[in-house]
Design a protein around this motif. Structure first.
Motif, PDB file in Angstrom:
ATOM      1  N   GLY A   1      -0.024 -37.298   9.189  1.00 43.55           N
ATOM      2  CA  GLY A   1      -0.606 -36.758  10.419  1.00 43.55           C
ATOM      3  C   GLY A   1      -1.238 -37.866  11.242  1.00 43.55           C
ATOM      4  O   GLY A   1      -1.054 -37.947  12.463  1.00 43.55           O
ATOM      5  N   GLN A   2      -1.964 -38.741  10.555  1.00 45.64           N
ATOM      6  CA  GLN A   2      -2.599 -39.869  11.226  1.00 45.64           C
ATOM      7  C   GLN A   2      -1.550 -40.770  11.881  1.00 45.64           C
ATOM      8  O   GLN A   2      -1.746 -41.257  12.986  1.00 45.64           O
ATOM      9  CB  GLN A   2      -3.403 -40.704  10.214  1.00 45.64           C
ATOM     10  CG  GLN A   2      -4.502 -39.949   9.519  1.00 45.64           C
ATOM     11  CD  GLN A   2      -5.712 -39.816  10.412  1.00 45.64           C
ATOM     12  OE1 GLN A   2      -5.714 -38.980  11.301  1.00 45.64           O
ATOM     13  NE2 GLN A   2      -6.712 -40.639  10.190  1.00 45.64           N
ATOM     14  N   ALA A   3      -0.441 -40.987  11.163  1.00 43.81           N
ATOM     15  CA  ALA A   3       0.595 -41.895  11.669  1.00 43.81           C
ATOM     16  C   ALA A   3       1.198 -41.354  12.960  1.00 43.81           C
ATOM     17  O   ALA A   3       1.504 -42.115  13.890  1.00 43.81           O
ATOM     18  CB  ALA A   3       1.675 -42.108  10.622  1.00 43.81           C
ATOM     19  N   VAL A   4       1.361 -40.025  13.022  1.00 44.05           N
ATOM     20  CA  VAL A   4       1.880 -39.420  14.250  1.00 44.05           C
ATOM     21  C   VAL A   4       0.922 -39.685  15.403  1.00 44.05           C
ATOM     22  O   VAL A   4       1.324 -40.111  16.490  1.00 44.05           O
ATOM     23  CB  VAL A   4       2.097 -37.898  14.054  1.00 44.05           C
ATOM     24  CG1 VAL A   4       2.458 -37.249  15.381  1.00 44.05           C
ATOM     25  CG2 VAL A   4       3.189 -37.659  13.018  1.00 44.05           C
ATOM     26  N   ILE A   5      -0.370 -39.460  15.134  1.00 50.50           N
ATOM     27  CA  ILE A   5      -1.379 -39.736  16.173  1.00 50.50           C
ATOM     28  C   ILE A   5      -1.333 -41.208  16.573  1.00 50.50           C
ATOM     29  O   ILE A   5      -1.320 -41.554  17.761  1.00 50.50           O
ATOM     30  CB  ILE A   5      -2.795 -39.394  15.649  1.00 50.50           C
ATOM     31  CG1 ILE A   5      -2.885 -37.884  15.369  1.00 50.50           C
ATOM     32  CG2 ILE A   5      -3.862 -39.824  16.652  1.00 50.50           C
ATOM     33  CD1 ILE A   5      -4.184 -37.480  14.705  1.00 50.50           C
ATOM     34  N   GLY A   6      -1.264 -42.068  15.562  1.00 47.77           N
ATOM     35  CA  GLY A   6      -1.236 -43.506  15.820  1.00 47.77           C
ATOM     36  C   GLY A   6      -0.053 -43.902  16.673  1.00 47.77           C
ATOM     37  O   GLY A   6      -0.181 -44.720  17.594  1.00 47.77           O
ATOM     38  N   ALA A   7       1.105 -43.300  16.389  1.00 45.12           N
ATOM     39  CA  ALA A   7       2.311 -43.665  17.134  1.00 45.12           C
ATOM     40  C   ALA A   7       2.170 -43.280  18.607  1.00 45.12           C
ATOM     41  O   ALA A   7       2.580 -44.020  19.501  1.00 45.12           O
ATOM     42  CB  ALA A   7       3.528 -42.987  16.519  1.00 45.12           C
TER      43      ALA A   7
ATOM     44  N   ARG B   1       2.561 -51.085  18.239  1.00 43.87           N
ATOM     45  CA  ARG B   1       2.500 -49.637  17.972  1.00 43.87           C
ATOM     46  C   ARG B   1       2.545 -49.369  16.466  1.00 43.87           C
ATOM     47  O   ARG B   1       1.802 -48.550  15.936  1.00 43.87           O
ATOM     48  CB  ARG B   1       3.680 -48.920  18.619  1.00 43.87           C
ATOM     49  CG  ARG B   1       3.747 -49.078  20.123  1.00 43.87           C
ATOM     50  CD  ARG B   1       4.885 -48.245  20.666  1.00 43.87           C
ATOM     51  NE  ARG B   1       5.406 -48.783  21.920  1.00 43.87           N
ATOM     52  CZ  ARG B   1       6.574 -48.429  22.443  1.00 43.87           C
ATOM     53  NH1 ARG B   1       7.337 -47.550  21.810  1.00 43.87           N
ATOM     54  NH2 ARG B   1       6.973 -48.940  23.575  1.00 43.87           N
ATOM     55  N   VAL B   2       3.442 -50.081  15.799  1.00 43.13           N
ATOM     56  CA  VAL B   2       3.542 -49.896  14.353  1.00 43.13           C
ATOM     57  C   VAL B   2       2.221 -50.266  13.677  1.00 43.13           C
ATOM     58  O   VAL B   2       1.739 -49.570  12.790  1.00 43.13           O
ATOM     59  CB  VAL B   2       4.705 -50.734  13.773  1.00 43.13           C
ATOM     60  CG1 VAL B   2       4.706 -50.657  12.253  1.00 43.13           C
ATOM     61  CG2 VAL B   2       6.031 -50.249  14.329  1.00 43.13           C
TER      62      VAL B   2
ATOM     63  N   ILE C   1      -0.727 -42.804  20.286  1.00 41.73           N
ATOM     64  CA  ILE C   1      -1.716 -43.716  20.880  1.00 41.73           C
ATOM     65  C   ILE C   1      -1.046 -45.052  21.192  1.00 41.73           C
ATOM     66  O   ILE C   1      -1.230 -45.635  22.273  1.00 41.73           O
ATOM     67  CB  ILE C   1      -2.899 -43.937  19.926  1.00 41.73           C
ATOM     68  CG1 ILE C   1      -3.713 -42.643  19.788  1.00 41.73           C
ATOM     69  CG2 ILE C   1      -3.809 -45.061  20.444  1.00 41.73           C
ATOM     70  CD1 ILE C   1      -4.885 -42.778  18.837  1.00 41.73           C
ATOM     71  N   GLY C   2      -0.251 -45.530  20.227  1.00 42.64           N
ATOM     72  CA  GLY C   2       0.468 -46.801  20.411  1.00 42.64           C
ATOM     73  C   GLY C   2       1.378 -46.760  21.625  1.00 42.64           C
ATOM     74  O   GLY C   2       1.396 -47.685  22.436  1.00 42.64           O
ATOM     75  N   ASP C   3       2.113 -45.646  21.766  1.00 41.19           N
ATOM     76  CA  ASP C   3       2.983 -45.473  22.936  1.00 41.19           C
ATOM     77  C   ASP C   3       2.192 -45.638  24.225  1.00 41.19           C
ATOM     78  O   ASP C   3       2.645 -46.256  25.190  1.00 41.19           O
ATOM     79  CB  ASP C   3       3.573 -44.047  22.965  1.00 41.19           C
ATOM     80  CG  ASP C   3       4.640 -43.860  21.907  1.00 41.19           C
ATOM     81  OD1 ASP C   3       5.119 -44.870  21.380  1.00 41.19           O
ATOM     82  OD2 ASP C   3       4.975 -42.697  21.619  1.00 41.19           O
TER      83      ASP C   3
ATOM     84  N   GLY D   1       5.517 -47.218  10.366  1.00 48.02           N
ATOM     85  CA  GLY D   1       4.095 -47.408  10.097  1.00 48.02           C
ATOM     86  C   GLY D   1       3.686 -46.734   8.807  1.00 48.02           C
ATOM     87  O   GLY D   1       2.989 -47.312   7.968  1.00 48.02           O
ATOM     88  N   LEU D   2       4.144 -45.516   8.615  1.00 45.59           N
ATOM     89  CA  LEU D   2       3.778 -44.766   7.416  1.00 45.59           C
ATOM     90  C   LEU D   2       4.363 -45.434   6.166  1.00 45.59           C
ATOM     91  O   LEU D   2       3.720 -45.505   5.122  1.00 45.59           O
ATOM     92  CB  LEU D   2       4.287 -43.324   7.528  1.00 45.59           C
ATOM     93  CG  LEU D   2       3.805 -42.385   6.437  1.00 45.59           C
ATOM     94  CD1 LEU D   2       2.291 -42.271   6.463  1.00 45.59           C
ATOM     95  CD2 LEU D   2       4.431 -41.009   6.595  1.00 45.59           C
ATOM     96  N   LEU D   3       5.581 -45.940   6.301  1.00 47.56           N
ATOM     97  CA  LEU D   3       6.227 -46.618   5.175  1.00 47.56           C
ATOM     98  C   LEU D   3       5.417 -47.843   4.745  1.00 47.56           C
ATOM     99  O   LEU D   3       5.146 -48.046   3.558  1.00 47.56           O
ATOM    100  CB  LEU D   3       7.636 -47.045   5.608  1.00 47.56           C
ATOM    101  CG  LEU D   3       8.699 -47.041   4.519  1.00 47.56           C
ATOM    102  CD1 LEU D   3       8.954 -45.626   4.050  1.00 47.56           C
ATOM    103  CD2 LEU D   3       9.986 -47.671   5.063  1.00 47.56           C
ATOM    104  N   ILE D   4       5.018 -48.627   5.749  1.00 48.36           N
ATOM    105  CA  ILE D   4       4.226 -49.822   5.447  1.00 48.36           C
ATOM    106  C   ILE D   4       2.874 -49.420   4.847  1.00 48.36           C
ATOM    107  O   ILE D   4       2.429 -49.980   3.849  1.00 48.36           O
ATOM    108  CB  ILE D   4       4.029 -50.680   6.719  1.00 48.36           C
ATOM    109  CG1 ILE D   4       5.388 -51.214   7.186  1.00 48.36           C
ATOM    110  CG2 ILE D   4       3.071 -51.829   6.452  1.00 48.36           C
ATOM    111  CD1 ILE D   4       5.337 -51.915   8.529  1.00 48.36           C
ATOM    112  N   ALA D   5       2.238 -48.404   5.475  1.00 48.29           N
ATOM    113  CA  ALA D   5       0.935 -47.960   4.977  1.00 48.29           C
ATOM    114  C   ALA D   5       1.060 -47.454   3.541  1.00 48.29           C
ATOM    115  O   ALA D   5       0.172 -47.661   2.713  1.00 48.29           O
ATOM    116  CB  ALA D   5       0.368 -46.862   5.873  1.00 48.29           C
ATOM    117  N   THR D   6       2.178 -46.799   3.232  1.00 47.76           N
ATOM    118  CA  THR D   6       2.378 -46.294   1.878  1.00 47.76           C
ATOM    119  C   THR D   6       2.488 -47.449   0.880  1.00 47.76           C
ATOM    120  O   THR D   6       1.805 -47.460  -0.147  1.00 47.76           O
ATOM    121  CB  THR D   6       3.658 -45.438   1.808  1.00 47.76           C
ATOM    122  OG1 THR D   6       3.560 -44.396   2.771  1.00 47.76           O
ATOM    123  CG2 THR D   6       3.836 -44.847   0.430  1.00 47.76           C
TER     124      THR D   6
END
Ligand SMILES: Nc1ncnc2c1ncn2[C@@H]1O[C@H](COP(=O)(O)OP(=O)(O)OP(=O)(O)O)[C@@H](O)[C@H]1O
Ligand SMILES: [Mg+2]
Lengths: 287, 264
Positions: free
Chosen positions: A215-221, A152-153, A223-225, A97-102
């Motif tokens: 940090g956001q991506a960790v939270i997102g992951a 999730r991603v 939540i996604g789980d 997710g972070l890679l794509i967001a980047t």
């Protein structure tokens, strides 16, 4: 650790290596080891205290003491194994997710910085991304992309995109005007300008954006789980299960693992900043 | 003539007819009004011959920087024309304007890289330019670890590595202390004697202008016009000792008086 020598020999010792150097050495050791260790000790103490004095034995299962979390969960491979496997899934989701967001965020931020009208056209959507509560669109995501890992991603991407876009845009816009004119005079192509001027100049800002986004991506992951449980379970999925089964030792162990992941990600970007821009930019420098 | 005139910006401010033989830079009847309505320059006509070093002095805000920016094509004239007889122009800003993440060597080579010079030739030129400004020992350092004067020398070396035919210098030594400044002036004179470029040199210092230039252009306060042009007939190569020459002192006095005419 060394023991404190007797006063007389201490003075001699200090004199031998230079009192100033000794003081700075001790200061650094204090900062690097003693203070964090003390904070951990205080935290553990508070945890103990809460378990033993705040909770009656019948309610102790709500917060089992540290050694019990260790003995029944962390040290037992049958418990730890699934948690580590789940953590690996979550790490993969967050990283992807972070890679794509980047990629998307840096591209959008860079495009926006090229002209006011582009910024005007795109920025409102970026803001929308930020202000619409992620939990409100989670059902939509489920409906549209299903309840699997890709959902999730997607949550990770949506939640971490905004800081990347805005920080990239800011970084590109703060490139020194004189340097731009230098590139004008050198008749730089847009690609040369991008690679040799704008990207490196914006890198400190981009990294700041990434630090927030990670940090956001960790939270997102996580939540996604919790919402998209189809496929391999993530650590968030396990946390949900442990709560449902009142397995509080495992619950606490899982939460600690998730927290450790968050800290590791943050530390990774701090180190990355210092390696990439620390030599020339204050933001990445070690204090 | 084989030279192609690099004609700045749109066709209206282009007039190659002023680039007669032996002329490198020509301003003709030039006006510049900024978007804010400020009339910065008014009816400037000036020709700079090939190989000539022309200094420009004038009160703050009279449009000296604007004039150089017009010659470089960074600004567009509102009337009249600017013509430059070559593509090979280097601009030295008042600030060093270096890439903070790049070493001295990479900064000096930047413009050659942009121009896609062959690697070997570029690296030779870069080494020579760094040597010329006396920074060989610092070639791998970052700008932040250099002093202000050293950074300015990097900026100078970056221009030299282009081996330009025309150099536009905007108060390049303005921020330096007296001693470093003098050293840089002599270095520039030395380079000029060896390389023979054409230069427009903006400065606040009358003595610097007289020391360096073949002609000193004195501008009036805003809107900037050319009040007078003083030819400096002092022999080259010029040295430090020139400062004590009576003829030099006379020139300094003449130019200073011209500058101060406003004050009365
Ligand atoms: N980008 C700009 N927009 C509007 N006005 C400008 C701009 N740049 C310069 N000016 C105006 O044009 C006039 C000339 O400016 P310029 O910078 O050319 O002066 P200068 O002679 O170089 O001054 P100094 O000696 O202080 O460097 C000034 O009155 C200034 O306010
Ligand atoms: Mg100026």
């Amino acid at each position: 650790m060394t023991t404190v020598p007797a006063v007389g020999s201490f003075k001699a010792f200090a004199k031998a290596i230079g009192a100033g150097r000794l003081r700075s050495l001790m200061k650094r050791a204090l900062r690097a080891l003693v203070i964090p260790a003390a904070v951990v000790a205080i935290g553990m103490g508070a945890w103990y205290g809460a378990t033993h004095f705040l909770l009656s034995p019948s309610r102790r299962f709500l917060l089992p003491p540290p050694q019990q979390v260790w003995s029944r969960s962390f040290s037992d491979p049958a418990h730890l194994r699934p948690m580590l496997d789940a953590l690996a899934v979550t790490v993969k989701v967050a990283s992807l997710g972070l890679l794509i967001a980047t990629a998307v965020g840096v591209a959008l931020g860079a495009v926006m910085s090229q002209a006011r009208w582009l910024e005007g056209a795109l920025y409102p959507y970026a803001v929308l991304l930020q202000v619409v509560p992620i939990l409100a669109i989670v059902p939509l995501i489920g409906l549209w992309v299903g309840y699997s890992t890709s959902a999730r991603v997607l949550v990770c991407v949506l939640i971490s995109l905004f800081p990347v876009i805005t920080n990239t845009n800011f970084g590109f816009r703060s490139v020194d005007r004189g340097l731009h004119e230098l590139f004008d005079l050198g008749r730089a192509s847009w690609l040369q300008r991008l690679v040799r001027l704008e990207l490196p100049a914006a890198l400190p800002s981009i990294l700041t954006g990434l630090r927030i986004a990670s940090g956001q991506a960790v939270i997102g992951a996580i939540i996604g789980d919790m919402f998209f449980a189809r496929g391999d379970p993530g650590i968030g999925t396990l946390i949900n299960n442990y709560v449902a089964q009142l397995r509080s030792e495992d619950l606490i162990a899982a939460v600690l693992l998730a927290a450790g992941f968050g800290v590791a990600v943050f530390a990774f970007f701090a180190v990355l900043s210092s390696v990439l821009v620390g030599r020339w930019h204050n933001s990445g420098a070690r204090r | 003539m084989s030279r192609t005139a690099r004609l700045v910006d749109t066709m209206h401010d282009v007039d190659a007819s002023h680039l007669t033989h032996g002329v490198e830079v020509a301003f003709h009847d030039l006006d510049l009004t900024y978007g804010t309505g400020t009339l910065a320059l008014h009816k400037i006509t000036l020709t700079v011959r090939t190989g000539e070093l022309v200094a420009i002095v004038g009160p703050s805000g009279c449009g000296k920087s604007s004039l150089l920016r017009l010659a470089a094509g960074l600004e567009r004239a509102s009337g009249g024309s600017v013509a430059v007889g070559t593509e090979s122009v280097a601009f030295i800003f008042q600030e060093p304007t270096l890439l903070p993440w790049a070493s001295v060597r990479r900064n000096v080579g930047l413009l050659g890289k942009l121009a896609k010079l062959p690697h070997d030739e570029l690296s030779e030129r870069v080494d020579a330019a760094i040597r010329a400004v006396g920074l060989t020992d610092f070639a791998d350092q970052l700008p932040r670890s250099l002093s202000g004067g050293m950074r300015m020398r990097v900026s100078l070396a970056r221009a030299l590595a282009l081996e330009p035919r025309v150099m536009l210098l905007d108060e390049p030594f303005g921020a330096l202390d007296e001693l470093t400044r003098e050293e840089m002036q002599l270095q520039l004179l030395d380079l000029y004697d060896r390389r023979g470029f054409t230069a427009l040199f903006v400065t606040h210092s009358v003595s610097e202008a007289v020391l360096l230039a073949d002609r000193v252009v004195v501008m009036s306060a805003r809107p900037g016009t050319i009040r007078d042009v003083v030819p400096i007939d002092l022999p080259r190569p010029r040295h430090r000792e020139l400062r004590f020459d009576p003829a030099y002192v006379d020139y300094v006095k003449t130019v200073s008086d011209l500058l101060r005419k406003d004050d009365r």
